[in-house]
Design a protein around this motif. Sequence first.
Motif: not given
Length: 257
Positions: A1-9, A11-19, A37-43
């Motif tokens: 299970m990912s401890l942080v999820t990243y969803e893009l829809h 043009h909006v990325a939702t970064i969720t703490l998942n623990r 996740a933040w690096t992915r959003f930046r790039d």
Amino acid sequence: MSLVTYELHDHVATITLNRPEARNAINGALRQELNAAWTRFRDEEDAWVAILTAAGEVFCAGGDLKDGEGSVGTFAGTFWEKPTINSFESGMELFKPTIAAVHGPCIGYGLTGVLFCDFVIASTAATFSFPEVTIGVPTVVGAIRLPPRVGWANAMELLLTGKPMSAQRAKDIGLVWRLVEPEELQAEARSWARTLTEAAPLAVRATKEVAWRTADMGWIESVRFGETMRKVAGATEDVAEGLTAWREKRKPEWKGR
């Protein structure tokens, strides 16, 4: 299970703490995934706005003191003795708009990350605290970032007592931008993110960068930097599209280039 999820829809990325089973406490593994996740959003070119939120009833319980071998010493070695200037919460250069959608307790490390967001939308059930001083540890990044945002005495109230602050009090001092009922939180954050995507993304980033960098500049240097950024943004395809859409009285179709 990912401890942080990243969803893009849209043009909006939702970064969720998942623990949620650990109240979203930040251990070494979660921190690595959050940084990624933040690096992915930046790039990611198609990502224009980010929402930081969390699963479960607690936004973030702070740093996980049981990380590694389960000792405070290990935690200190993992988190405090290795500065991470390139992480989001410690000052990554990121000029895309960011929104924090906060519910429940937002503690320590979690609040440090929230403070780096441009907009903090909180539910009435949220609370905010920097409890580090109650276990003999100074708050560092929070102490740097908080006073300019909420004023000296308000910042010291949080930083020097370690006591939780209510969502209403946080709204009153300017830490929280919008306060909503718990069931409205995610919809409000998504609605504001969609509003932000209506503007030209490169112009938005240039504007935020001007605001950020000129905070420590003199007036002449600030204006010169701003005019330079205007010329850079003026060479993009989006400027031509914006002017054409204005002449044709239609909604512009931004490309982010």
